[in-house]
Design an enzyme around this catalytic site. Structure first.
Site, PDB file in Angstrom:
ATOM      1  N   SER A 114      45.595 -64.227  -1.679  1.00 26.22           N
ATOM      2  CA  SER A 114      46.399 -63.109  -2.194  1.00 26.22           C
ATOM      3  C   SER A 114      47.615 -62.949  -1.288  1.00 26.22           C
ATOM      4  CB  SER A 114      45.593 -61.810  -2.161  1.00 26.22           C
ATOM      5  OG  SER A 114      46.438 -60.696  -2.392  1.00 26.22           O
ATOM      6  N   TYR A 129      40.219 -55.962   2.614  1.00 21.86           N
ATOM      7  CA  TYR A 129      40.540 -56.941   1.568  1.00 21.86           C
ATOM      8  C   TYR A 129      41.590 -57.935   2.087  1.00 21.86           C
ATOM      9  CZ  TYR A 129      42.201 -58.918  -2.855  1.00 21.86           C
ATOM     10  OH  TYR A 129      42.576 -59.779  -3.862  1.00 21.86           O
TER      11      TYR A 129
HETATM   12  N1  LIG Z   1      44.165 -59.424 -10.000  1.00 30.62           N
HETATM   13  C1  LIG Z   1      44.930 -59.336  -8.917  1.00 30.62           C
HETATM   14  O1  LIG Z   1      45.850 -58.493  -8.829  1.00 30.62           O
HETATM   15  C2  LIG Z   1      44.704 -60.290  -7.777  1.00 30.62           C
HETATM   16  C3  LIG Z   1      45.716 -60.428  -6.816  1.00 30.62           C
HETATM   17  C4  LIG Z   1      45.518 -61.305  -5.752  1.00 30.62           C
HETATM   18  C5  LIG Z   1      44.344 -62.034  -5.657  1.00 30.62           C
HETATM   19  N2  LIG Z   1      43.368 -61.874  -6.610  1.00 30.62           N
HETATM   20  C6  LIG Z   1      42.119 -62.637  -6.448  1.00 30.62           C
HETATM   21  O2  LIG Z   1      41.850 -63.356  -7.641  1.00 30.62           O
HETATM   22  C7  LIG Z   1      40.456 -63.637  -7.699  1.00 30.62           C
HETATM   23  C8  LIG Z   1      39.951 -63.337  -9.111  1.00 30.62           C
HETATM   24  O3  LIG Z   1      40.036 -61.959  -9.332  1.00 30.62           O
HETATM   25  P1  LIG Z   1      40.503 -61.341 -10.731  1.00 30.62           P
HETATM   26  O4  LIG Z   1      41.757 -60.622 -10.485  1.00 30.62           O
HETATM   27  O5  LIG Z   1      40.435 -62.339 -11.779  1.00 30.62           O
HETATM   28  O6  LIG Z   1      39.388 -60.205 -10.904  1.00 30.62           O
HETATM   29  P2  LIG Z   1      38.190 -60.017 -11.906  1.00 30.62           P
HETATM   30  O7  LIG Z   1      38.669 -60.075 -13.323  1.00 30.62           O
HETATM   31  O8  LIG Z   1      37.463 -58.804 -11.444  1.00 30.62           O
HETATM   32  O9  LIG Z   1      37.295 -61.319 -11.668  1.00 30.62           O
HETATM   33  C9  LIG Z   1      36.478 -61.459 -10.562  1.00 30.62           C
HETATM   34  C10 LIG Z   1      35.461 -62.550 -10.868  1.00 30.62           C
HETATM   35  O10 LIG Z   1      34.597 -62.707  -9.747  1.00 30.62           O
HETATM   36  C11 LIG Z   1      33.249 -62.587 -10.182  1.00 30.62           C
HETATM   37  N3  LIG Z   1      32.430 -61.973  -9.156  1.00 30.62           N
HETATM   38  C12 LIG Z   1      32.586 -60.732  -8.624  1.00 30.62           C
HETATM   39  N4  LIG Z   1      31.605 -60.489  -7.749  1.00 30.62           N
HETATM   40  C13 LIG Z   1      30.823 -61.603  -7.740  1.00 30.62           C
HETATM   41  C14 LIG Z   1      29.633 -61.957  -7.051  1.00 30.62           C
HETATM   42  N5  LIG Z   1      29.038 -61.114  -6.184  1.00 30.62           N
HETATM   43  N6  LIG Z   1      29.090 -63.171  -7.270  1.00 30.62           N
HETATM   44  C15 LIG Z   1      29.663 -64.029  -8.152  1.00 30.62           C
HETATM   45  N7  LIG Z   1      30.786 -63.743  -8.834  1.00 30.62           N
HETATM   46  C16 LIG Z   1      31.342 -62.539  -8.620  1.00 30.62           C
HETATM   47  C17 LIG Z   1      33.305 -61.726 -11.433  1.00 30.62           C
HETATM   48  O11 LIG Z   1      32.246 -61.991 -12.343  1.00 30.62           O
HETATM   49  P3  LIG Z   1      30.843 -61.209 -12.462  1.00 30.62           P
HETATM   50  O12 LIG Z   1      31.117 -59.743 -12.429  1.00 30.62           O
HETATM   51  O13 LIG Z   1      30.312 -61.723 -13.771  1.00 30.62           O
HETATM   52  O14 LIG Z   1      30.030 -61.688 -11.302  1.00 30.62           O
HETATM   53  C18 LIG Z   1      34.603 -62.206 -12.068  1.00 30.62           C
HETATM   54  O15 LIG Z   1      34.357 -63.378 -12.819  1.00 30.62           O
HETATM   55  C19 LIG Z   1      39.797 -62.809  -6.610  1.00 30.62           C
HETATM   56  O16 LIG Z   1      39.502 -63.640  -5.494  1.00 30.62           O
HETATM   57  C20 LIG Z   1      40.879 -61.807  -6.235  1.00 30.62           C
HETATM   58  O17 LIG Z   1      40.756 -61.340  -4.919  1.00 30.62           O
HETATM   59  C21 LIG Z   1      43.532 -61.037  -7.670  1.00 30.62           C
END
Ligand SMILES: NC(=O)c1ccc[n+]([C@@H]2O[C@H](COP(=O)([O-])OP(=O)(O)OC[C@H]3O[C@@H](n4cnc5c(N)ncnc54)[C@H](OP(=O)(O)O)[C@@H]3O)[C@@H](O)[C@H]2O)c1
Length: 262
Positions: A141, A154
């Site tokens: 991130s 985070y």
């Molecule tokens: N969206 C943003 O603004 C943003 C910005 C920078 C970086 N990121 C990074 O992008 C990545 C993906 O996030 P996203 O934005 O796509 O969010 P998201 O839609 O909440 O997706 C998160 C994913 O991780 C899985 N997950 C969460 N806890 C878990 C656990 N304990 N074990 C296994 N799987 C788990 C969730 O699935 P389940 O609930 O089915 O387990 C879901 O598939 C993350 O690493 C996040 O930090 C996001």
């Protein structure tokens, strides 16, 4: 003879960035292994991708904060020689900061965002090194570069992912292994609602398809660090150059003049 398109294991494939990676990689012909906790959502995605992209899709449900469930994913990464791409995407954010934080929740965040990334990478690497090829995409991130703009740990977990990716790239890039760290900024996914925040209150939020498509442009260019929203690549290059310029100055037998007691 052309070698078959390698299998990709995508963590956090049940929503957001991980779902779009799974879709795009399936379109590129990669057989998939989808990991997350929500089995129903993974199965629905798998059914969709088998039909639309005609690739094999396995579902491997696991909570990556639980060591026994994570071990099943590690074993698959260690034993399945078809795996040539690992996307370490699963991650979470947490509301609030250090003050009044629930220590167990902090530990869980570190376990998911940093420890699981480390263990899954360690599991897949020996096979990739033996085969002399493979790719690892780590979703970090921009907050990893700016921990002060996000409360709590985070940003620290994402700084870990950036540093780990850079160290790993230095170690294995000469051995056929490509490591990419992707640094999204705010992207429209469920992570905001899951961590008690309203994404509609933010400015400059990217759509998730655009984020992943841009990250894959960086992947195809074999970038070490990809920052999809950053308009001017020279800013990142100047930041890296400033960091690297310090390195030769760290090896000193004596403290810098300004720290010498008078
Ligand atoms: N969206 C943003 O603004 C943003 C910005 C920078 C970086 N990121 C990074 O992008 C990545 C993906 O996030 P996203 O934005 O796509 O969010 P998201 O839609 O909440 O997706 C998160 C994913 O991780 C899985 N997950 C969460 N806890 C878990 C656990 N304990 N074990 C296994 N799987 C788990 C969730 O699935 P389940 O609930 O089915 O387990 C879901 O598939 C993350 O690493 C996040 O930090 C996001």
């Amino acid at each position: 003879m052309n070698s078959p398109t390698p299998t990709a294991l995508v963590t956090g494939a049940s929503s957001g960035i991980g779902t779009i990676y799974a879709k795009r990689l399936a379109q590129r012909g990669h057989p998939l292994i989808l990991v997350a906790r929500d089995t129903a959502r993974l199965n629905a995605l798998a059914t969709e991708l088998r039909a639309s992209a005609k690739v094999d899709v396995d579902v491997l449900p696991a909570d990556l904060t639980h060591s026994r469930e994570r071990l099943a994913v590690e074993n698959r990464l260690r034993e399945d020689t078809s795996i040539g791409l690992l996307v370490n995407n699963a991650g979470a954010a947490a509301p609030g900061g250090f003050v009044d934080a629930d220590t167990d929740k902090l530990e869980s965040l570190i376990t998911l965002n940093a420890l699981a990334v480390t263990r899954l990478t360690a599991a897949v690497l020996p096979g990739m090194l033996a085969r002399g090829k493979g790719s690892i995409i780590n979703i970090a991130s921009v907050v990893g570069l700016a921990p002060e703009i996000s409360l709590g740990i985070y940003g620290a977990t994402k700084a870990f992912v950036i540093a780990m990716s850079q160290a790993l790239a230095a170690e294995v890039s000469g051995k056929g292994i490509y490591v990419q760290a992707v640094l999204p900024a705010a992207t429209r996914t469920e992570i905001w609602e899951r961590s008690g925040r309203d994404v509609n209150a933010l400015r400059g939020v990217m759509d998730v398809e655009e984020l992943v498509d841009a990250a894959l442009v960086g992947f195809d260019r074999r970038e070490a660090i990809t920052i999809p929203p950053l308009p001017d690549a020279a800013q990142w290059q100047a930041y890296e150059a400033a960091r690297l310029a310090m390195l030769p100055n760290f090896a000193q037998e004596h403290a810098a003049e300004r720290y010498r007691a008078v």
